[in-house]
Design a protein around this motif. Sequence first.
Motif, PDB file in Angstrom:
ATOM      1  N   ASN A  51       1.089  -1.222  -0.054  1.00 28.01           N
ATOM      2  CA  ASN A  51       0.037  -0.002   0.098  1.00 28.01           C
ATOM      3  C   ASN A  51       0.935   1.201  -0.040  1.00 28.01           C
ATOM      4  OD1 ASN A  51      -2.142  -1.627  -0.007  1.00 28.01           O
ATOM      5  ND2 ASN A  51      -2.565  -1.493   2.442  1.00 28.01           N
ATOM      6  N   ARG A  52       1.823   1.341   0.781  1.00 26.46           N
ATOM      7  CA  ARG A  52       2.845   2.310   0.763  1.00 26.46           C
ATOM      8  C   ARG A  52       3.415   2.566  -0.524  1.00 26.46           C
ATOM      9  NH1 ARG A  52       4.174   0.141   5.720  1.00 26.46           N
ATOM     10  NH2 ARG A  52       5.839  -0.537   5.069  1.00 26.46           N
ATOM     11  N   GLU A  53       4.089   1.515  -0.970  1.00 29.96           N
ATOM     12  CA  GLU A  53       4.863   1.628  -2.408  1.00 29.96           C
ATOM     13  C   GLU A  53       4.048   2.099  -3.423  1.00 29.96           C
ATOM     14  OE1 GLU A  53       7.875   1.351  -2.730  1.00 29.96           O
ATOM     15  OE2 GLU A  53       8.138   1.019  -0.649  1.00 29.96           O
ATOM     16  N   LEU A  54       2.535   1.545  -3.368  1.00 29.99           N
ATOM     17  CA  LEU A  54       1.640   2.153  -4.610  1.00 29.99           C
ATOM     18  C   LEU A  54       1.529   3.653  -4.445  1.00 29.99           C
ATOM     19  CD1 LEU A  54      -0.426  -1.146  -4.992  1.00 29.99           C
ATOM     20  CD2 LEU A  54       0.933   0.116  -6.739  1.00 29.99           C
ATOM     21  N   SER A  55       1.138   3.985  -3.139  1.00 30.47           N
ATOM     22  CA  SER A  55       0.982   5.607  -2.900  1.00 30.47           C
ATOM     23  C   SER A  55       2.011   6.164  -3.430  1.00 30.47           C
ATOM     24  CB  SER A  55       0.753   5.755  -1.479  1.00 30.47           C
ATOM     25  OG  SER A  55      -0.892   4.806  -0.912  1.00 30.47           O
ATOM     26  N   GLU A  56       3.170   5.889  -3.063  1.00 30.47           N
ATOM     27  CA  GLU A  56       4.266   6.658  -3.565  1.00 30.47           C
ATOM     28  C   GLU A  56       4.649   6.676  -4.884  1.00 30.47           C
ATOM     29  OE1 GLU A  56       8.003   5.328  -1.413  1.00 30.47           O
ATOM     30  OE2 GLU A  56       7.064   5.454   0.679  1.00 30.47           O
ATOM     31  N   LEU A  57       4.254   5.639  -5.644  1.00 32.73           N
ATOM     32  CA  LEU A  57       4.357   5.435  -7.144  1.00 32.73           C
ATOM     33  C   LEU A  57       3.415   6.317  -7.782  1.00 32.73           C
ATOM     34  CD1 LEU A  57       5.543   4.164  -9.359  1.00 32.73           C
ATOM     35  CD2 LEU A  57       3.796   2.276  -9.479  1.00 32.73           C
ATOM     36  N   MET A  58       2.165   6.361  -7.097  1.00 32.24           N
ATOM     37  CA  MET A  58       1.196   7.269  -7.594  1.00 32.24           C
ATOM     38  C   MET A  58       1.409   8.676  -7.358  1.00 32.24           C
ATOM     39  SD  MET A  58      -2.463   5.235  -6.330  1.00 32.24           S
ATOM     40  CE  MET A  58      -3.669   6.572  -6.848  1.00 32.24           C
ATOM     41  N   ALA A  59       2.055   9.122  -6.087  1.00 27.08           N
ATOM     42  CA  ALA A  59       2.431  10.552  -5.884  1.00 27.08           C
ATOM     43  C   ALA A  59       3.435  10.714  -6.984  1.00 27.08           C
ATOM     44  CB  ALA A  59       2.800  10.431  -4.503  1.00 27.08           C
ATOM     45  N   THR A 101       0.247  18.177  -6.754  1.00 29.79           N
ATOM     46  CA  THR A 101       0.595  17.688  -5.583  1.00 29.79           C
ATOM     47  C   THR A 101      -0.671  17.126  -4.764  1.00 29.79           C
ATOM     48  OG1 THR A 101       2.529  19.181  -5.658  1.00 29.79           O
ATOM     49  CG2 THR A 101       1.733  18.352  -3.418  1.00 29.79           C
ATOM     50  N   PRO A 102      -0.787  16.039  -4.639  1.00 26.84           N
ATOM     51  CA  PRO A 102      -2.167  15.719  -3.835  1.00 26.84           C
ATOM     52  C   PRO A 102      -2.048  15.806  -2.243  1.00 26.84           C
ATOM     53  CG  PRO A 102      -0.868  13.482  -4.418  1.00 26.84           C
ATOM     54  CD  PRO A 102      -0.049  14.729  -5.118  1.00 26.84           C
ATOM     55  N   VAL A 103      -3.246  16.053  -1.812  1.00 23.58           N
ATOM     56  CA  VAL A 103      -3.213  16.243  -0.209  1.00 23.58           C
ATOM     57  C   VAL A 103      -2.784  14.852   0.454  1.00 23.58           C
ATOM     58  CG1 VAL A 103      -4.830  16.814   1.725  1.00 23.58           C
ATOM     59  CG2 VAL A 103      -5.016  18.230  -0.151  1.00 23.58           C
ATOM     60  N   LYS A 104      -3.392  13.975  -0.215  1.00 22.51           N
ATOM     61  CA  LYS A 104      -3.184  12.433   0.514  1.00 22.51           C
ATOM     62  C   LYS A 104      -3.734  11.419  -0.752  1.00 22.51           C
ATOM     63  CE  LYS A 104      -5.669   9.733   3.764  1.00 22.51           C
ATOM     64  NZ  LYS A 104      -6.966   9.661   4.873  1.00 22.51           N
ATOM     65  N   LEU A 128      -7.455  15.865  -3.371  1.00 22.34           N
ATOM     66  CA  LEU A 128      -6.817  16.986  -3.881  1.00 22.34           C
ATOM     67  C   LEU A 128      -7.363  18.130  -3.108  1.00 22.34           C
ATOM     68  CD1 LEU A 128      -7.723  16.285  -7.715  1.00 22.34           C
ATOM     69  CD2 LEU A 128      -5.545  15.995  -6.338  1.00 22.34           C
ATOM     70  N   SER A 129      -6.907  19.195  -3.172  1.00 21.18           N
ATOM     71  CA  SER A 129      -7.178  20.378  -2.709  1.00 21.18           C
ATOM     72  C   SER A 129      -7.943  21.241  -3.473  1.00 21.18           C
ATOM     73  CB  SER A 129      -5.784  21.695  -2.333  1.00 21.18           C
ATOM     74  OG  SER A 129      -5.182  21.692  -3.673  1.00 21.18           O
ATOM     75  N   GLY A 130      -8.831  21.967  -3.037  1.00 22.42           N
ATOM     76  CA  GLY A 130      -9.709  22.840  -3.836  1.00 22.42           C
ATOM     77  C   GLY A 130      -9.279  23.424  -5.241  1.00 22.42           C
ATOM     78  N   GLY A 131      -8.002  23.842  -5.284  1.00 17.79           N
ATOM     79  CA  GLY A 131      -7.380  24.430  -6.428  1.00 17.79           C
ATOM     80  C   GLY A 131      -7.114  23.610  -7.541  1.00 17.79           C
ATOM     81  N   ASP A 132      -6.810  22.189  -7.202  1.00 15.22           N
ATOM     82  CA  ASP A 132      -6.729  21.115  -8.387  1.00 15.22           C
ATOM     83  C   ASP A 132      -8.011  20.369  -8.529  1.00 15.22           C
ATOM     84  OD1 ASP A 132      -4.152  21.506  -8.612  1.00 15.22           O
ATOM     85  OD2 ASP A 132      -3.444  20.276  -6.865  1.00 15.22           O
TER      86      ASP A 132
END
Length: 156
Positions: free
Chosen positions: A85-93, A102-105, A127-131
Amino acid sequence: MEIGSWALGVSACAIAVCLVELLISDTALEKTVRTTLGVVMLCAVLLPLGGLLPELSSLVSLPEQAPKDSGLPETLSQQREDMLNRELSELMADTLKKEGITPVKIQVQTKVDENNCLSVTKAEVTLSGGDARRSAEISRLIKKELGIDCRTLIVD
């Protein structure tokens, strides 16, 4: 009686080793001979003890296998899923960062079945409101680049 013969053998070997060391001092092979003599002494001390090992093992009872109810396989499986899960999150980021996003989470949940096949059960990009206007673009990018269906959430 056996201990006495063992001690006598070790003593005789030690005397022989000392004599050989006296004869070889200041030669080019001194280090090699000393190493060999050390191995000989080690064998003289330890090899007779090899006969004691079966006797000692019969005195000490060791469990034949680990208890069946230990949670080690489940713990390892959970650790593996957390790491994935961590590795896939980092890959997506990293994929999003290349596009200037730049995603919030990022939250990814995976499941590994009994055949060790990995499947992504949930992927969310917050995402933040700007994205917010790039929400559909982000979903398409993750699907195209990584083959993962993801939802996008907007926070203010």
